[in-house]
Design a protein around this motif. Structure first.
Motif, PDB file in Angstrom:
ATOM      1  N   ALA A 145      62.349   3.685  29.327  1.00  0.00           N
ATOM      2  CA  ALA A 145      61.567   4.934  29.377  1.00  0.00           C
ATOM      3  C   ALA A 145      61.934   5.835  28.203  1.00  0.00           C
ATOM      4  O   ALA A 145      63.042   5.756  27.672  1.00  0.00           O
ATOM      5  CB  ALA A 145      61.845   5.663  30.690  1.00  0.00           C
ATOM      6  N   GLU A 146      60.974   6.667  27.806  1.00  0.00           N
ATOM      7  CA  GLU A 146      61.184   7.618  26.705  1.00  0.00           C
ATOM      8  C   GLU A 146      62.266   8.627  27.111  1.00  0.00           C
ATOM      9  O   GLU A 146      62.295   9.089  28.260  1.00  0.00           O
ATOM     10  CB  GLU A 146      59.836   8.308  26.449  1.00  0.00           C
ATOM     11  N   ILE A 150      49.534   7.221  34.748  1.00  0.00           N
ATOM     12  CA  ILE A 150      50.224   8.352  34.110  1.00  0.00           C
ATOM     13  C   ILE A 150      49.871   9.630  34.877  1.00  0.00           C
ATOM     14  O   ILE A 150      48.697   9.937  35.071  1.00  0.00           O
ATOM     15  CB  ILE A 150      49.814   8.456  32.618  1.00  0.00           C
ATOM     16  N   PRO A 162      55.228   6.866  23.304  1.00  0.00           N
ATOM     17  CA  PRO A 162      56.686   7.022  23.184  1.00  0.00           C
ATOM     18  C   PRO A 162      57.034   7.264  21.711  1.00  0.00           C
ATOM     19  O   PRO A 162      57.489   6.359  21.008  1.00  0.00           O
ATOM     20  CB  PRO A 162      57.213   5.672  23.691  1.00  0.00           C
ATOM     21  N   GLU A 170      61.244  11.695  28.986  1.00  0.00           N
ATOM     22  CA  GLU A 170      60.893  11.491  30.404  1.00  0.00           C
ATOM     23  C   GLU A 170      62.161  11.483  31.256  1.00  0.00           C
ATOM     24  O   GLU A 170      62.183  12.017  32.358  1.00  0.00           O
ATOM     25  CB  GLU A 170      60.175  10.147  30.613  1.00  0.00           C
ATOM     26  N   ASP A 218      57.748   7.870  36.299  1.00  0.00           N
ATOM     27  CA  ASP A 218      56.587   8.582  36.860  1.00  0.00           C
ATOM     28  C   ASP A 218      56.616   8.567  38.385  1.00  0.00           C
ATOM     29  O   ASP A 218      56.341   9.575  39.030  1.00  0.00           O
ATOM     30  CB  ASP A 218      55.276   7.967  36.347  1.00  0.00           C
ATOM     31  N   THR A 228      52.340  -0.463  25.787  1.00  0.00           N
ATOM     32  CA  THR A 228      52.183   0.978  25.559  1.00  0.00           C
ATOM     33  C   THR A 228      50.704   1.217  25.241  1.00  0.00           C
ATOM     34  O   THR A 228      49.967   0.286  24.890  1.00  0.00           O
ATOM     35  CB  THR A 228      53.039   1.539  24.397  1.00  0.00           C
ATOM     36  N   ASN A 263      58.628   3.329  32.392  1.00  0.00           N
ATOM     37  CA  ASN A 263      57.629   4.372  32.660  1.00  0.00           C
ATOM     38  C   ASN A 263      57.307   4.507  34.132  1.00  0.00           C
ATOM     39  O   ASN A 263      57.184   5.607  34.664  1.00  0.00           O
ATOM     40  CB  ASN A 263      56.296   3.993  31.991  1.00  0.00           C
ATOM     41  N   ARG A 273      51.554  14.904  32.958  1.00  0.00           N
ATOM     42  CA  ARG A 273      51.834  14.416  31.601  1.00  0.00           C
ATOM     43  C   ARG A 273      50.562  14.303  30.772  1.00  0.00           C
ATOM     44  O   ARG A 273      50.580  14.433  29.559  1.00  0.00           O
ATOM     45  CB  ARG A 273      52.527  13.053  31.666  1.00  0.00           C
TER      46      ARG A 273
END
Ligand SMILES: Cc1cc2nc3c(=O)[nH]c(=O)nc-3n(C[C@H](O)[C@H](O)[C@H](O)COP(=O)(O)OP(=O)(O)OC[C@H]3O[C@@H](n4cnc5c(N)ncnc54)[C@H](O)[C@@H]3O)c2cc1C
Length: 421
Positions: free
Chosen positions: A282-283, A157, A67, A286, A256, A399, A252, A161
């Motif tokens: 979340a980023e 993940i 991130p 994303e 996802d 992370t 995340n 990605r």
């Protein structure tokens, strides 16, 4: 991710090479970012790789999935007045170049040590620890549940990605340091901690915390309610064609899971998050990508009940207000009385947090925290002498870079422990 050398040069030259190195402070691994980018500017790519290798062995992975906006790029001085340097892309470029050109991860010593270390789990924490120990001359064996390493990088993940070929090649590079791997070896089933203690000089537990937390709301036991972590790990999806899916959470796993479910043909995917967008863990990228892909977001909404006979049929939600509370870093959601409403739903995916595998951690005989993580001291040692732990299972910030850092730090402490023994 592939970019022309011209574009990369442009991105590297945008870096001010400032002395304060705020980016380095923002990186959990403390990569010397200005220094590696300086090498990229000078087109000394192998040098850039060597600089990064001092602190990380996950360059092409962290370059893609960290991130960045809340780590290195979020701290970049350039970002104060405009766009920050694209540090992630530059790191991935150097990592990819190292794979393509066969630059090796340098060892720290050519001396071979006699001590043997067992590592349980081949995710970011485990493989980083294994690499550091092997680079220091130790005999390392990773015991891994699956027939491949990577942990959540592989079983969480999504491939859109993180390209699995990149992951495979980077792992191969790391294993070339001389690391042994016992695949399909499950701690608590195929192997016992006591046996490892009898056969190894030190142990590093790094088997993660990839079990979905529950909300304990009515109807959570109905068919059609899934844990987000398990859905992504086992890829055991139902047929979503024409179905309505609610994904609960804002991290995340929620992002996802919702994106994968939409790709698998769901009619609608709604992410239900009890705070506002700015508080989503979340980023940003994303979230933006998910929106572009047609995921709907219901911010400041919470699920209170799941309704159905055997299968999920409806969900009951409530709207929330956010209030500032002393001692709380984030605004706290408070249900708005009487704002309850119903929605037709076919599946509900819980993505409200991750925890360790209860039965496994409780069987080990080591001290646990109140949250069920493995308790470690400042040297990463558990309550059992010579047994260390790190990554998600010890409650590290979840992370990839933080897990990797804990693998590196724990393995340095293992070395100190073995040297004093
Ligand atoms: C869906 C999802 C998406 C994510 N996205 C990002 C992201 O984009 N960026 C980011 O920085 N972080 C992300 N994270 C968080 C990050 O992936 C984790 O913090 C990190 O992988 C933790 O590393 P770890 O080594 O502690 O554990 P893990 O990655 O979970 O690895 C644990 C390893 O131990 C093995 N194992 C488990 N049990 C046993 C056993 N009994 N015996 C032997 N081996 C065992 C597992 O198979 C696995 O290989 C994401 C997490 C999830 C769940």
């Amino acid at each position: 991710m592939e970019q022309s050398i011209e574009k990369i040069n442009e991105k590297a030259n945008y870096c001010l090479s400032c002395k304060t190195k705020m980016c380095m402070k923002g990186c959990p691994l403390e990569n010397n970012i200005t220094e590696f980018i300086k090498c990229v500017k000078e087109k000394k790519y192998e040098e850039a790789y060597k600089v990064l290798c001092k602190t990380t062995v996950l360059q092409p992975i962290c370059g893609r999935v960290c991130p960045h906006k809340s780590q290195c790029e979020g701290a970049c001085v350039r970002g104060i007045k405009g766009e920050s340097v694209h540090i992630g892309e530059l790191e991935a470029f150097v990592g990819d170049m190292a794979i393509e050109k066969g630059y090796e991860i340098e060892k720290f010593t050519s001396l071979k040590k006699n001590e043997k270390i067992a590592i349980i789990g081949g995710g970011p924490a485990g493989i980083t620890a294994a690499a550091n120990l092997a680079r220091n001359g130790y005999n390392v064996t990773i015991f891994e549940k699956y027939n491949k390493l990577g942990g959540i990088l592989r079983h969480g993940i999504p491939k859109f990605r993180l390209d699995e070929r990149v992951l495979d090649k980077q792992i191969e590079k790391i294993l070339n340091l001389g690391i042994q791997v016992k695949y399909n070896s499950i701690l608590g089933k195929d192997i016992a901690l006591k046996d490892l203690q009898n056969n190894f000089d030190a142990i590093f537990l790094a088997f993660g915390a990839n079990v979905s937390s529950k909300m304990n709301i009515e109807g959570e036991e109905l068919d059609g309610v899934y844990g987000g972590n398990e859905l992504l790990e086992f890829e055991n999806h139902p047929d979503y064609t024409g179905k309505n899916v609610a994904v609960i959470g804002g991290g995340n796993v929620a992002m996802d899971a919702s994106r994968i479910i939409k790709r698998l043909g769901a009619k609608s995917v709604k992410v239900i998050y009890r705070r506002s967008e700015q508080w989503m863990p979340a980023e940003k990228k994303e979230i933006e990508d998910a929106k572009k892909e047609g995921i709907e977001f219901l911010f400041q909404n919470n699920i209170v009940k799941i309704i159905g006979n055997k299968n999920v049929e409806k969900i009951e939600c409530i709207k929330t207000n956010l209030v500032k509370k002393e001692g709380e870093a984030r605004e706290v959601p408070v249900d708005i009385e009487g704002s309850n409403y119903m929605m037709d739903m076919d599946y509900v995916v819980m993505a409200v947090g991750s925890r360790t595998e209860k039965e496994l951690v409780e069987s080990l005989g080591v001290e646990l925290t109140k949250r069920g993580n493995i308790q470690i001291d400042e040297k990463y040692m558990t309550s059992e002498k010579g047994v260390f732990a790190g990554g998600d299972l010890s409650g590290t910030k979840a992370t990839v870079a933080w897990a990797s850092r804990s693998g590196r730090e724990a393995s340095n402490n293992i070395i100190e422990y073995l040297e004093k023994k």
